[in-house]
Design an enzyme around this catalytic site. Structure first.
Site: not given
Ligand code: ATP
Ligand code: MG
Length: 273
Positions: A9-11, A14-15, A76, A231
């Site tokens: 669950a990221g900022g 959520t993967k 994490e 992402s």
């Molecule tokens: P952190 O690890 O900093 O808490 P996170 O795990 O949520 O954040 P990632 O999921 O790795 O971070 O990456 C988020 C970024 O991916 C977004 O800021 C955007 O630039 C990009 N991104 C890719 N696909 C999407 C999507 N479907 N919707 C929104 N952003 C996306």
């Molecule tokens: Mg992350």
């Protein structure tokens, strides 16, 4: 069906990584602003799943899931590094020591050496910057729209290159390097720019800031490989190209993994034995 699931669950996103019926690893992602969607998906498809959580928003997600049993949590950075090592093996990429940059909402930079890892730095310039600055400059907020438009952009009127400054003089460094990201807006006033150009310029800032920090870290730690994940690289060929060419120019080896944003979720899944 009882299955195992890892959730990061990221900022921003959520993967989810899980084993499907054919025992193959499968993936899902949701906006972290919609934990209800995560809950619905789990209840519909995997109501008996055994879950392992990671990521900065794991605690908030846990409250949504209101499980009767305690859901385990993995730190994490440990999850992410385990996920990276698993993907390196799967993709038959050999790397004993590497700098790892996770370009998420922000960017976190790590070193991995002989199966141990530590965080060595980071920057607030990351995927959130692509969405936030991109939207401030163009009013476009959808990720896919931003990356599609940026592909067609030209940075010539946005940035100042070393060759723009050293006109008719002997170049001290490569003329095609960026001397000033977005400096062209101030100094090349007569030029016209569209949304594509502005968004390409934002991708340039992110790619060049992240790659520069990683190259310096690689020099300081005497490693050659730089693994870029997160992402923000998802379907984002322009950003990958910017990062790749700069990393190669500085004699380091850039590595991109296929499941860009899923390393944390994969690590949580593998921890879930
Ligand atoms: P952190 O690890 O900093 O808490 P996170 O795990 O949520 O954040 P990632 O999921 O790795 O971070 O990456 C988020 C970024 O991916 C977004 O800021 C955007 O630039 C990009 N991104 C890719 N696909 C999407 C999507 N479907 N919707 C929104 N952003 C996306
Ligand atoms: Mg992350």
């Amino acid at each position: 069906m009882t299955t195992r699931i890892g959730i990061d669950a990221g900022g921003t996103l959520t993967k989810v990584a899980y084993w499907d019926e054919k025992k193959e690893m499968s993936f899902q992602k949701f906006p972290s602003s919609d934990f209800n969607a995560v809950k619905d998906w789990l209840e519909t498809n995997h109501s008996l799943a055994s879950i392992c959580l990671t990521g900065g928003r794991a605690e908030q997600l846990k409250r949504y899931l209101s499980s009767k049993i305690e859901i385990p949590y993995i730190v994490e950075f440990d999850a992410t590094m385990n996920g990276v090592m698993y993907q390196l093996k799967e993709e038959v990429v050999s790397s004993d020591s590497a700098i790892i940059a996770n370009i998420g909402t922000g960017t976190s930079i790590h070193i991995m050496q002989d199966e141990t890892h530590s965080r060595i730095g980071g920057t607030g310039v990351g995927g959130g910057t692509l969405l936030g600055l991109g939207s401030a400059l163009t009013g476009i907020s959808d990720y896919k729209d931003i990356i599609e438009l940026s592909k067609e952009g030209k940075r010539g009127s946005i940035d100042i290159l070393v060759s723009d400054i050293y006109q008719h003089n002997k170049l001290p460094i490569k003329g095609s390097l960026t001397a000033s990201n977005f400096g062209g807006i101030a100094l090349k006033s007569e030029e016209t720019r569209n949304h594509s150009d502005l968004l390409a310029g934002v991708q340039g800032i992110i790619g060049e800031v992240v790659a520069t920090l990683c190259i310096q870290a690689a020099d300081a730690h005497r490693v050659e490989d730089v693994i870029y994940i997160g992402s923000t690289l998802e379907e984002n060929e322009l950003l990958q190209k910017i990062i790749e060419s700069y990393t190669i120019l500085k004699q380091k080896k850039p590595i991109f993994l296929e499941k860009h944003g899923f390393s944390g979720a994969i690590g949580a899944l593998l921890e879930n034995k």
